[in-house]
Design a protein around this motif. Structure first.
Motif, PDB file in Angstrom:
ATOM      1  N   THR A 296      -0.683  21.550 -40.783  1.00 40.66           N
ATOM      2  CA  THR A 296      -1.562  21.581 -41.954  1.00 40.66           C
ATOM      3  C   THR A 296      -2.050  23.009 -42.169  1.00 40.66           C
ATOM      4  OG1 THR A 296      -3.578  21.201 -40.658  1.00 40.66           O
ATOM      5  CG2 THR A 296      -2.354  19.241 -41.417  1.00 40.66           C
ATOM      6  N   PRO A 297      -2.616  23.301 -43.339  1.00 41.86           N
ATOM      7  CA  PRO A 297      -3.148  24.646 -43.576  1.00 41.86           C
ATOM      8  C   PRO A 297      -4.194  25.080 -42.549  1.00 41.86           C
ATOM      9  CG  PRO A 297      -2.916  23.498 -45.648  1.00 41.86           C
ATOM     10  CD  PRO A 297      -2.620  22.491 -44.573  1.00 41.86           C
ATOM     11  N   MET A 298      -4.976  24.121 -42.015  1.00 47.60           N
ATOM     12  CA  MET A 298      -5.991  24.483 -41.023  1.00 47.60           C
ATOM     13  C   MET A 298      -5.341  24.997 -39.744  1.00 47.60           C
ATOM     14  SD  MET A 298      -9.286  22.292 -39.729  1.00 47.60           S
ATOM     15  CE  MET A 298      -8.413  21.172 -38.632  1.00 47.60           C
ATOM     16  N   ILE A 299      -4.227  24.388 -39.339  1.00 51.09           N
ATOM     17  CA  ILE A 299      -3.520  24.844 -38.141  1.00 51.09           C
ATOM     18  C   ILE A 299      -2.897  26.212 -38.385  1.00 51.09           C
ATOM     19  CG2 ILE A 299      -1.568  24.375 -36.603  1.00 51.09           C
ATOM     20  CD1 ILE A 299      -2.157  21.413 -36.941  1.00 51.09           C
ATOM     21  N   ILE A 300      -2.370  26.417 -39.594  1.00 52.13           N
ATOM     22  CA  ILE A 300      -1.815  27.731 -39.942  1.00 52.13           C
ATOM     23  C   ILE A 300      -2.905  28.796 -39.870  1.00 52.13           C
ATOM     24  CG2 ILE A 300      -0.802  29.094 -41.819  1.00 52.13           C
ATOM     25  CD1 ILE A 300       0.713  26.578 -42.655  1.00 52.13           C
ATOM     26  N   ALA A 301      -4.098  28.458 -40.363  1.00 51.79           N
ATOM     27  CA  ALA A 301      -5.222  29.406 -40.300  1.00 51.79           C
ATOM     28  C   ALA A 301      -5.582  29.730 -38.853  1.00 51.79           C
ATOM     29  CB  ALA A 301      -6.427  28.823 -41.027  1.00 51.79           C
ATOM     30  N   GLU A 302      -5.502  28.737 -37.975  1.00 48.84           N
ATOM     31  CA  GLU A 302      -5.789  28.969 -36.553  1.00 48.84           C
ATOM     32  C   GLU A 302      -4.760  29.908 -35.936  1.00 48.84           C
ATOM     33  OE1 GLU A 302      -5.878  25.153 -34.748  1.00 48.84           O
ATOM     34  OE2 GLU A 302      -7.903  24.657 -35.448  1.00 48.84           O
ATOM     35  N   LEU A 303      -3.489  29.718 -36.304  1.00 49.70           N
ATOM     36  CA  LEU A 303      -2.446  30.583 -35.763  1.00 49.70           C
ATOM     37  C   LEU A 303      -2.600  32.016 -36.249  1.00 49.70           C
ATOM     38  CD1 LEU A 303       0.698  28.267 -36.079  1.00 49.70           C
ATOM     39  CD2 LEU A 303      -0.483  28.944 -33.980  1.00 49.70           C
ATOM     40  N   ILE A 304      -2.999  32.170 -37.509  1.00 52.93           N
ATOM     41  CA  ILE A 304      -3.187  33.517 -38.055  1.00 52.93           C
ATOM     42  C   ILE A 304      -4.277  34.269 -37.297  1.00 52.93           C
ATOM     43  CG2 ILE A 304      -3.993  34.793 -40.087  1.00 52.93           C
ATOM     44  CD1 ILE A 304      -2.609  32.639 -41.800  1.00 52.93           C
ATOM     45  N   LYS A 305      -5.350  33.568 -36.933  1.00 50.56           N
ATOM     46  CA  LYS A 305      -6.481  34.184 -36.246  1.00 50.56           C
ATOM     47  C   LYS A 305      -6.433  34.006 -34.731  1.00 50.56           C
ATOM     48  CE  LYS A 305      -9.530  33.486 -40.229  1.00 50.56           C
ATOM     49  NZ  LYS A 305     -10.804  32.888 -40.717  1.00 50.56           N
ATOM     50  N   SER A 306      -5.323  33.492 -34.236  1.00 45.80           N
ATOM     51  CA  SER A 306      -5.217  33.161 -32.812  1.00 45.80           C
ATOM     52  C   SER A 306      -5.356  34.383 -31.909  1.00 45.80           C
ATOM     53  CB  SER A 306      -3.883  32.476 -32.531  1.00 45.80           C
ATOM     54  OG  SER A 306      -3.713  32.269 -31.150  1.00 45.80           O
ATOM     55  N   ALA A 307      -6.118  34.191 -30.818  1.00 45.59           N
ATOM     56  CA  ALA A 307      -6.267  35.254 -29.817  1.00 45.59           C
ATOM     57  C   ALA A 307      -5.271  35.098 -28.678  1.00 45.59           C
ATOM     58  CB  ALA A 307      -7.688  35.233 -29.256  1.00 45.59           C
ATOM     59  N   ILE A 308      -4.509  33.985 -28.687  1.00 49.16           N
ATOM     60  CA  ILE A 308      -3.585  33.719 -27.581  1.00 49.16           C
ATOM     61  C   ILE A 308      -2.130  33.608 -28.031  1.00 49.16           C
ATOM     62  CG2 ILE A 308      -5.367  32.564 -26.231  1.00 49.16           C
ATOM     63  CD1 ILE A 308      -4.130  29.882 -27.065  1.00 49.16           C
ATOM     64  N   LEU A 309      -1.867  33.686 -29.333  1.00 48.35           N
ATOM     65  CA  LEU A 309      -0.514  33.510 -29.846  1.00 48.35           C
ATOM     66  C   LEU A 309       0.472  34.475 -29.188  1.00 48.35           C
ATOM     67  CD1 LEU A 309       1.494  32.258 -31.867  1.00 48.35           C
ATOM     68  CD2 LEU A 309       0.723  33.949 -33.557  1.00 48.35           C
ATOM     69  N   GLU A 310       0.062  35.721 -28.980  1.00 49.68           N
ATOM     70  CA  GLU A 310       0.965  36.731 -28.431  1.00 49.68           C
ATOM     71  C   GLU A 310       1.327  36.463 -26.969  1.00 49.68           C
ATOM     72  OE1 GLU A 310      -2.489  39.995 -27.265  1.00 49.68           O
ATOM     73  OE2 GLU A 310      -1.217  40.311 -29.019  1.00 49.68           O
ATOM     74  N   ASN A 311       0.625  35.523 -26.337  1.00 47.33           N
ATOM     75  CA  ASN A 311       0.921  35.191 -24.935  1.00 47.33           C
ATOM     76  C   ASN A 311       2.086  34.219 -24.796  1.00 47.33           C
ATOM     77  OD1 ASN A 311      -1.305  36.754 -24.247  1.00 47.33           O
ATOM     78  ND2 ASN A 311      -2.691  34.992 -24.191  1.00 47.33           N
ATOM     79  N   TYR A 312       2.608  33.715 -25.909  1.00 46.26           N
ATOM     80  CA  TYR A 312       3.653  32.704 -25.874  1.00 46.26           C
ATOM     81  C   TYR A 312       4.889  33.171 -26.640  1.00 46.26           C
ATOM     82  CZ  TYR A 312      -0.070  29.643 -24.221  1.00 46.26           C
ATOM     83  OH  TYR A 312      -1.085  29.090 -23.487  1.00 46.26           O
ATOM     84  N   ASP A 313       6.043  32.689 -26.185  1.00 45.96           N
ATOM     85  CA  ASP A 313       7.301  32.968 -26.875  1.00 45.96           C
ATOM     86  C   ASP A 313       7.489  31.913 -27.964  1.00 45.96           C
ATOM     87  OD1 ASP A 313       9.831  33.524 -27.762  1.00 45.96           O
ATOM     88  OD2 ASP A 313      10.862  33.020 -25.876  1.00 45.96           O
ATOM     89  N   VAL A 314       7.283  32.306 -29.205  1.00 44.20           N
ATOM     90  CA  VAL A 314       7.409  31.386 -30.340  1.00 44.20           C
ATOM     91  C   VAL A 314       8.556  31.807 -31.254  1.00 44.20           C
ATOM     92  CG1 VAL A 314       4.988  30.672 -30.304  1.00 44.20           C
ATOM     93  CG2 VAL A 314       5.658  32.699 -31.625  1.00 44.20           C
ATOM     94  N   SER A 315       9.489  32.566 -30.688  1.00 44.58           N
ATOM     95  CA  SER A 315      10.592  33.110 -31.491  1.00 44.58           C
ATOM     96  C   SER A 315      11.573  32.042 -31.953  1.00 44.58           C
ATOM     97  CB  SER A 315      11.346  34.173 -30.685  1.00 44.58           C
ATOM     98  OG  SER A 315      11.884  33.610 -29.484  1.00 44.58           O
ATOM     99  N   SER A 316      11.456  30.817 -31.411  1.00 47.02           N
ATOM    100  CA  SER A 316      12.356  29.735 -31.835  1.00 47.02           C
ATOM    101  C   SER A 316      11.965  29.156 -33.187  1.00 47.02           C
ATOM    102  CB  SER A 316      12.351  28.615 -30.786  1.00 47.02           C
ATOM    103  OG  SER A 316      11.050  28.071 -30.632  1.00 47.02           O
ATOM    104  N   VAL A 317      10.715  29.393 -33.634  1.00 42.81           N
ATOM    105  CA  VAL A 317      10.215  28.790 -34.871  1.00 42.81           C
ATOM    106  C   VAL A 317      10.862  29.450 -36.087  1.00 42.81           C
ATOM    107  CG1 VAL A 317       8.184  28.323 -36.293  1.00 42.81           C
ATOM    108  CG2 VAL A 317       8.016  28.185 -33.803  1.00 42.81           C
TER     109      VAL A 317
END
Length: 553
Positions: A296-317
Motif C-alpha cells: 500500500t502507499p503507507m508501506i511505500i512511504a515507510e520504505l522511502i523513509k526507512s533507516a534499515i533498508l540499506e541493511n538488506y539485499d532487495v535487488s531482486s525486487v
C-alpha cells in the motif's frame, strides 16, 4: 394508413437507436478484448487445474515460521475441503465464510469452497460486533471456518445470525460446539482424479465481498466466476508465472484476497508475514528473493523513509503493485531511487463492484507516475460531468463510471438500485480523468470515505454505534487530515435534551465495539445541531470545514 405510418416511424427510431449503440463512443475508453476465457467458466477449476500441473512448485511460504506447502499439497487440501463440504450437504450457491487471521490453510479453503460450487465470503476477525453482524446477516452463511481466537471472540455474534450449522477451527485446540480442521477433512481422493463442481460462470457467484460503505452501510457485492477469470489476468499477469510475490495484506481484505488468488492462478510462490512490519518484510525479501511487492502507499512511504533498508539485499525486487489510496508522483520517483532494480510501479485501481481491478496493469511497461493505467479486459470506462452527467473528454475531471462483464449486476438484496446510470454504467463515486493517451488518474472520492492508516474507515458504522448510546441524539463522522495517519475520524455529536455525556465516555463506548484501526482517533466535538442539506442529508463538507477552521483559529 395512419397506423402503418406510426409503426414504420417507431421501427425506424428503434433502428437508429440500435445503430447508435453499435458505434464506439469517442469519449469512452475501451479495454482489451484478448483475455483468455476457458470454456468451463469456473474460476475454481482454473486454479485447481493449474495447481495440478505445477504440483512440485512451492505455493505458499509463511516467512515467520518458514512453513510452506507445494501446489500438490495445496490441491490435495482443496479437494478434501470440497469433498467434505459436499458430505455435510453444502450445495452450489450456498455461502461459506472464513473469519480468521492469515494462515497457510486460508487460500486452500477458499479454493475448496469454490470447487464445491459454493460461494465464499471473507469476514474480518478484528471487527466489533456491529460491523461483523451486519455483514453476516447479508450473506447468511451455512459454514464458518475460523481461528480459535475468532471463534471465542465472536461465537455469540455467529449464533445470532441463526444460519451457521458448522464451525470449523483451524487450531489444534478443541472448542465446544466446533470441529477441528483436521477432523473436518474426512473425505479425500487422488488430487489428479478430483473434478470441481460445474458452474455457470456467467451468473454463479464465486465470492461475496463488501463495499467500503461510502454511501451508507457496506453492501454485499457478488463477484461471478467469469468476472474474476478476466480480472485475475490483470491482477497478476501470466508473465509473473513461477515468480516470488510478497503479499502484505490480510486475506480478509478484498485486495489481499484477490491478489493472493490471482498469484495462485499463475503458480507463483506467495510469501507472507502474519506478524507484519518493515523488518519482517525486508527479511523475507532478502531470504526468498522476492520479485513482486504487493503493498500500500503507507508501506511505500515507510520504505522511502526507512533507516534499515540499506541493511538488506532487495535487488531482486522488480515490480511494486500498490493499492488502497492515491500514490503521489513524488513518492513514485522517491521509491525508484531507493530501489534501483525497480522496473515498474503499478498503481492499481479497482472496486468491489468491478470484480476487483478496473484498469490494465501493463506490468511489463514503465507506467506513468500517478496513473492507474488503462481499462482492463472487457471494461468500458467513461468520465461524466458531476452535474450534467454528460461524457467528458481527455483531461477533464468528473465521476468515473465503469461497465463490462466483470461489473456486478446488482448488490445483494438489490440495495441501492440506482447505482447504475441509464446506459448500465456503474457509478464509482470516484473523481478522476484520463489523459490524451487514455491513461486514467483517480483524484478523490465524491463521498468522504476516511482513510486511517491506509484502511477504509466507514463513517456510517461509527455513527450507527454512537447512536446506540442513550445520550446521543445525532452523530456525524468525518475525516480530519493528519500527517501521521493520513486522516483521523472525528465525531460531531448532538446530545439528547437533558442528557449529558463526556468525550471520554463516548470514545470508551466506541472503543469497546470497534478495533484499533477503526478507533475515533480525532476525538469528539459537541454541537447543537448537525448541518444538513437537501432532503435532510448530512452535509459532511460543512463538518470538514469546521475542522479546517479549528486549525486556522
Amino acid at each position: 394508413m395512419l397506423k402503418d405510418s406510426y409503426i414504420h416511424s417507431v421501427l425506424e427510431a428503434k433502428r437508429r437507436i440500435s445503430k447508435f449503440k453499435m458505434l464506439r463512443n469517442p469519449l469512452y475508453r475501451y479495454g482489451r478484448e484478448d483475455g483468455r476465457v476457458p470454456a468451463h467458466l469456473n474460476f475454481g477449476k482454473e486454479i485447481y487445474d493449474n495447481m495440478v500441473k505445477n504440483k512440485d512448485v512451492v505455493a505458499m511460504i509463511n516467512a515467520d515460521t518458514e512453513e510452506q506447502i507445494s501446489y500438490g499439497e495445496f490441491a490435495q487440501m482443496s479437494a478434501g475441503i470440497a469433498l467434505s463440504l459436499t458430505r455435510i450437504g453444502v450445495k452450489k450457491g450456498e455461502v461459506v465464510c472464513i473469519c480468521c487471521e492469515k494462515n497457510i490453510e486460508y487460500l486452500p479453503t477458499v479454493v475448496g469452497i469454490m470447487c464445491a460450487g459454493a460461494t465464499f465470503s471473507p469476514m474480518d476477525p478484528t471487527y466489533g460486533t456491529f460491523p461483523l453482524l451486519h455483514r453476516l446477516k447479508i450473506v447468511r452463511p451455512r459454514v464458518m471456518f475460523c481461528s480459535l481466537l475468532a471463534y471465542q471472540t465472536h461465537r455469540a455474534t455467529f449464533e445470532e445470525v441463526g444460519t451457521i450449522e458448522y464451525y470449523v477451527i483451524y487450531d489444534d485446540e478443541e472448542a465446544d460446539g466446533a470441529i477441528l480442521f483436521k477432523d473436518f477433512l474426512t473425505e479425500t481422493t487422488s488430487f489428479e482424479d478430483f473434478q470441481p463442481v460445474p458452474v455457470n460462470g456467467w451468473e454463479d457467484v464465486a465470492f461475496v465481498v463488501f463495499t467500503s460503505g461510502t454511501t451508507g452501510l457496506p453492501k454485499g457485492a457478488p463477484v461471478t466466476h467469469l468476472a474474476f477469470l478476466l480480472n485475475s489476468q490483470d491482477v497478476v499477469p501470466d508473465e509473473f508465472s513461477l515468480s516470488s510475490i510478497y503479499n502484505s495484506r490480510e486475506f480478509f481484505y478484498t485486495y489481499g484476497l484477490m491478489y493472493g488468488l490471482a498469484a495462485i492462478r499463475v503458480a507463483a510462490t506467495l510469501v507472507y508475514n502474519p506478524s507484519g512490519g518493515e523488518k519482517a518484510m525486508l527479511e523475507a525479501i532478502q531470504k526468498y528473493k522476492i520479485k513482486i511487492l504487493q503493498v500500500t502507499p503507507m508501506i511505500i512511504a515507510e520504505l522511502i523513509k526507512s533507516a534499515i533498508l540499506e541493511n538488506y539485499d532487495v535487488s531482486s525486487v522488480e515490480y511494486i503493485v500498490s493499492s488502497s489510496t492515491y500514490l503521489r508522483e513524488e513518492a513514485v520517483n522517491d521509491i525508484r531511487k531507493k530501489l534501483p532494480s525497480l522496473v515498474s510501479l503499478v498503481q492499481l485501481y479497482g472496486m468491489s463492484e468491478g470484480g476487483s481491478v478496473c484498469h490494465n496493469m501493463n506490468c511489463s511497461k514503465v507506467s506513468k507516475p500517478g496513473s492507474s493505467g488503462m481499462p482492463s479486459y472487457g471494461f468500458v470506462i467513461k468520465v461524466v460531468d458531476l452535474k450534467t452527467r454528460a461524457p467528458l473528454g481527455p483531461n477533464q475531471l468528473g465521476e468515473i463510471c465503469i461497465k463490462g462483464p466483470s461489473v456486478l449486476k446488482a448488490y445483494l438484496n438489490n440495495v441501492n438500485p440506482d447505482c447504475k446510470d441509464e446506459e448500465g454504467f456503474q457509478k464509482t463515486g470516484d473523481v478522476g480523468y484520463y489523459d490524451d493517451d487514455g491513461h486514467f488518474y483517480i483524484i478523490n472520492r465524491i463521498k468522504e470515505l476516511i482513510k486511517f492508516n491506509d484502511i477504509n474507515v466507514v463513517p456510517a458504522e461509527f455513527e450507527a454505534l454512537l447512536l446506540q448510546h442513550p445520550s446521543v441524539r445525532e452523530a456525524g463522522v468525518v475525516g480530519k487530515p493528519d500527517p501521521k495517519h493520513g486522516e483521523v475520524p472525528v465525531a460531531f455529536v448532538v446530545l439528547q435534551p437533558g442528557c449529558t455525556a463526556t468525550e471520554e465516555e463516548l470514545i470508551k463506548h466506541l472503543d469497546s465495539r470497534v478495533t484499533y484501526r477503526m478507533r475515533l482517533a480525532g476525538g469528539v466535538r459537541f454541537i447543537d445541531r448537525l448541518p444538513r442539506g437537501a432532503g435532510e442529508k448530512l452535509d459532511r463538507s460543512a463538518l470538514v470545514q469546521r475542522l479546517l477552521n479549528e486549525d486556522t483559529n
